[in-house]
Design a protein around this motif. Structure first.
Motif, PDB file in Angstrom:
ATOM      1  N   GLN A  32      53.341  49.589  33.769  1.00  0.00           N
ATOM      2  CA  GLN A  32      53.104  48.473  34.694  1.00  0.00           C
ATOM      3  C   GLN A  32      53.082  47.176  33.888  1.00  0.00           C
ATOM      4  O   GLN A  32      52.344  47.075  32.913  1.00  0.00           O
ATOM      5  CB  GLN A  32      51.776  48.678  35.415  1.00  0.00           C
ATOM      6  N   PRO A  33      53.904  46.172  34.255  1.00  0.00           N
ATOM      7  CA  PRO A  33      53.969  44.956  33.450  1.00  0.00           C
ATOM      8  C   PRO A  33      52.691  44.115  33.539  1.00  0.00           C
ATOM      9  O   PRO A  33      52.031  44.069  34.575  1.00  0.00           O
ATOM     10  CB  PRO A  33      55.156  44.197  34.042  1.00  0.00           C
ATOM     11  N   TYR A  34      52.368  43.484  32.404  1.00  0.00           N
ATOM     12  CA  TYR A  34      51.298  42.498  32.366  1.00  0.00           C
ATOM     13  C   TYR A  34      51.577  41.503  31.260  1.00  0.00           C
ATOM     14  O   TYR A  34      52.360  41.767  30.356  1.00  0.00           O
ATOM     15  CB  TYR A  34      49.922  43.156  32.202  1.00  0.00           C
ATOM     16  N   GLY A  35      50.947  40.346  31.359  1.00  0.00           N
ATOM     17  CA  GLY A  35      51.112  39.308  30.354  1.00  0.00           C
ATOM     18  C   GLY A  35      50.357  38.070  30.788  1.00  0.00           C
ATOM     19  O   GLY A  35      49.605  38.083  31.761  1.00  0.00           O
ATOM     20  N   PHE A  36      50.570  36.978  30.075  1.00  0.00           N
ATOM     21  CA  PHE A  36      49.900  35.719  30.401  1.00  0.00           C
ATOM     22  C   PHE A  36      50.145  35.334  31.850  1.00  0.00           C
ATOM     23  O   PHE A  36      49.226  34.949  32.568  1.00  0.00           O
ATOM     24  CB  PHE A  36      50.385  34.604  29.452  1.00  0.00           C
ATOM     25  N   ASN A  37      51.394  35.472  32.280  1.00  0.00           N
ATOM     26  CA  ASN A  37      51.743  35.029  33.638  1.00  0.00           C
ATOM     27  C   ASN A  37      51.125  35.906  34.727  1.00  0.00           C
ATOM     28  O   ASN A  37      50.867  35.439  35.828  1.00  0.00           O
ATOM     29  CB  ASN A  37      53.254  34.939  33.812  1.00  0.00           C
ATOM     30  N   THR A  38      50.837  37.174  34.452  1.00  0.00           N
ATOM     31  CA  THR A  38      50.213  38.026  35.470  1.00  0.00           C
ATOM     32  C   THR A  38      48.702  37.874  35.459  1.00  0.00           C
ATOM     33  O   THR A  38      48.042  38.230  36.434  1.00  0.00           O
ATOM     34  CB  THR A  38      50.563  39.517  35.270  1.00  0.00           C
ATOM     35  N   ARG A  39      48.158  37.345  34.373  1.00  0.00           N
ATOM     36  CA  ARG A  39      46.709  37.188  34.273  1.00  0.00           C
ATOM     37  C   ARG A  39      46.254  35.792  34.689  1.00  0.00           C
ATOM     38  O   ARG A  39      45.232  35.644  35.352  1.00  0.00           O
ATOM     39  CB  ARG A  39      46.261  37.470  32.840  1.00  0.00           C
ATOM     40  N   PHE A  40      46.995  34.773  34.300  1.00  0.00           N
ATOM     41  CA  PHE A  40      46.556  33.398  34.523  1.00  0.00           C
ATOM     42  C   PHE A  40      47.430  32.621  35.505  1.00  0.00           C
ATOM     43  O   PHE A  40      47.117  31.488  35.847  1.00  0.00           O
ATOM     44  CB  PHE A  40      46.492  32.650  33.190  1.00  0.00           C
ATOM     45  N   GLU A  41      48.532  33.205  35.921  1.00  0.00           N
ATOM     46  CA  GLU A  41      49.429  32.574  36.887  1.00  0.00           C
ATOM     47  C   GLU A  41      49.693  33.592  37.995  1.00  0.00           C
ATOM     48  O   GLU A  41      48.927  34.525  38.163  1.00  0.00           O
ATOM     49  CB  GLU A  41      50.719  32.133  36.177  1.00  0.00           C
ATOM     50  N   ASP A  42      50.760  33.442  38.719  1.00  0.00           N
ATOM     51  CA  ASP A  42      51.068  34.354  39.823  1.00  0.00           C
ATOM     52  C   ASP A  42      52.220  35.292  39.486  1.00  0.00           C
ATOM     53  O   ASP A  42      53.001  35.659  40.362  1.00  0.00           O
ATOM     54  CB  ASP A  42      51.420  33.557  41.091  1.00  0.00           C
ATOM     55  N   GLY A  43      52.342  35.681  38.227  1.00  0.00           N
ATOM     56  CA  GLY A  43      53.427  36.564  37.825  1.00  0.00           C
ATOM     57  C   GLY A  43      53.289  37.948  38.427  1.00  0.00           C
ATOM     58  O   GLY A  43      52.190  38.410  38.751  1.00  0.00           O
ATOM     59  N   LYS A  44      54.421  38.619  38.569  1.00  0.00           N
ATOM     60  CA  LYS A  44      54.447  39.970  39.121  1.00  0.00           C
ATOM     61  C   LYS A  44      53.970  40.956  38.062  1.00  0.00           C
ATOM     62  O   LYS A  44      54.433  40.936  36.926  1.00  0.00           O
ATOM     63  CB  LYS A  44      55.860  40.319  39.577  1.00  0.00           C
ATOM     64  N   GLY A  45      53.034  41.805  38.445  1.00  0.00           N
ATOM     65  CA  GLY A  45      52.476  42.795  37.540  1.00  0.00           C
ATOM     66  C   GLY A  45      50.978  42.891  37.751  1.00  0.00           C
ATOM     67  O   GLY A  45      50.462  42.511  38.792  1.00  0.00           O
ATOM     68  N   THR A  46      50.271  43.364  36.763  1.00  0.00           N
ATOM     69  CA  THR A  46      48.836  43.549  36.881  1.00  0.00           C
ATOM     70  C   THR A  46      48.112  42.781  35.785  1.00  0.00           C
ATOM     71  O   THR A  46      48.728  42.033  35.027  1.00  0.00           O
ATOM     72  CB  THR A  46      48.472  45.050  36.857  1.00  0.00           C
ATOM     73  N   ASN A  47      46.808  42.948  35.719  1.00  0.00           N
ATOM     74  CA  ASN A  47      45.995  42.312  34.689  1.00  0.00           C
ATOM     75  C   ASN A  47      44.700  43.100  34.525  1.00  0.00           C
ATOM     76  O   ASN A  47      44.339  43.894  35.399  1.00  0.00           O
ATOM     77  CB  ASN A  47      45.730  40.842  35.042  1.00  0.00           C
ATOM     78  N   PRO A  48      43.992  42.905  33.427  1.00  0.00           N
ATOM     79  CA  PRO A  48      42.776  43.689  33.192  1.00  0.00           C
ATOM     80  C   PRO A  48      41.722  43.527  34.282  1.00  0.00           C
ATOM     81  O   PRO A  48      41.053  44.503  34.658  1.00  0.00           O
ATOM     82  CB  PRO A  48      42.267  43.159  31.845  1.00  0.00           C
ATOM     83  N   GLU A  49      41.562  42.322  34.827  1.00  0.00           N
ATOM     84  CA  GLU A  49      40.522  42.098  35.839  1.00  0.00           C
ATOM     85  C   GLU A  49      40.821  42.867  37.124  1.00  0.00           C
ATOM     86  O   GLU A  49      39.916  43.436  37.748  1.00  0.00           O
ATOM     87  CB  GLU A  49      40.369  40.595  36.128  1.00  0.00           C
ATOM     88  N   GLU A  50      42.076  42.901  37.523  1.00  0.00           N
ATOM     89  CA  GLU A  50      42.472  43.660  38.701  1.00  0.00           C
ATOM     90  C   GLU A  50      42.183  45.151  38.498  1.00  0.00           C
ATOM     91  O   GLU A  50      41.679  45.831  39.397  1.00  0.00           O
ATOM     92  CB  GLU A  50      43.962  43.432  38.951  1.00  0.00           C
ATOM     93  N   LEU A  51      42.469  45.640  37.305  1.00  0.00           N
ATOM     94  CA  LEU A  51      42.229  47.053  37.006  1.00  0.00           C
ATOM     95  C   LEU A  51      40.734  47.361  36.945  1.00  0.00           C
ATOM     96  O   LEU A  51      40.287  48.416  37.418  1.00  0.00           O
ATOM     97  CB  LEU A  51      42.922  47.436  35.702  1.00  0.00           C
ATOM     98  N   ILE A  52      39.944  46.445  36.381  1.00  0.00           N
ATOM     99  CA  ILE A  52      38.491  46.630  36.370  1.00  0.00           C
ATOM    100  C   ILE A  52      37.960  46.611  37.796  1.00  0.00           C
ATOM    101  O   ILE A  52      37.070  47.395  38.149  1.00  0.00           O
ATOM    102  CB  ILE A  52      37.813  45.556  35.498  1.00  0.00           C
ATOM    103  N   GLY A  53      38.496  45.731  38.634  1.00  0.00           N
ATOM    104  CA  GLY A  53      38.083  45.691  40.040  1.00  0.00           C
ATOM    105  C   GLY A  53      38.347  47.009  40.742  1.00  0.00           C
ATOM    106  O   GLY A  53      37.487  47.534  41.455  1.00  0.00           O
TER     107      GLY A  53
END
Length: 144
Positions: A32-53
C-alpha cells in the motif's frame, strides 16, 4: 507466550520526495503506497495515523464486544471510528489524541452499565494501553 504479528514498510529515496509501501503479514495490506503526500497532503495511499486509527477502533470494538458478552449481552452491534490527531510540537510531530466515536446497539442494557463497560474497554484494550495520547470516547447507545 506472546502472540506476534508483523507489518513492514519500505521507503526510498529519503526525505519528502521519497515514496514508500506498507504491507502486513496476512496480506490485508500489500504494498500500500505511502509518503509525504499521503500523510500531509491529499495523496492517494495510506499513512501511519490512518492505520493507528483502524487498529485502535478495531481493538476497542473487539474488547467492548467481549466485555459485553461476558456481562451477558450477546445481541447487538458496535460501530467505532477513531480519529487520530497528529500535531506539530517543538520536537517535531506527535500523536496527541485518539477520539473514539461509537454507535452501539445492545439489547437490554442500561445506560449506566453500558457506560461502565465501555469506559473499561477504552482503558484496557491493548492499543489504548500502547498509545501515549489523550483517548476520548463519545457514544450513542440505541437499545430496546
Amino acid at each position: 507466550m506472546s502472540i506476534v504479528k508483523s507489518g513492514s514498510a519500505a521507503y526510498k529515496p529519503l526525505g519528502k520526495e521519497g515514496k514508500g509501501s506498507i504491507s502486513t503479514e496476512t496480506g490485508a495490506l500489500s504494498n500500500q503506497p505511502y509518503g509525504f503526500n499521503t500523510r500531509f497532503e491529499d495523496g492517494k495511499g495510506t499513512n501511519p495515523e490512518e492505520l493507528i486509527g483502524a487498529a485502535h477502533a478495531s481493538c476497542f470494538t473487539m474488547a467492548l464486544s467481549f466485555a459485553l458478552s461476558d456481562a451477558g449481552y450477546d445481541d447487538g452491534e458496535l460501530n467505532t471510528t477513531a480519529k487520530i490527531s497528529l500535531d506539530k510540537s517543538d520536537d517535531g510531530f506527535e500523536i496527541t489524541k485518539s477520539a473514539l466515536t461509537l454507535d452501539a446497539e445492545v439489547e437490554g442494557i442500561t445506560e449506566d452499565e453500558f457506560e461502565k463497560i465501555a469506559q473499561e474497554a477504552k482503558e484496557n484494550c491493548p492499543v489504548s494501553q500502547l498509545l501515549n495520547a489523550n483517548i476520548t470516547l463519545e457514544y450513542k447507545l440505541n437499545n430496546s
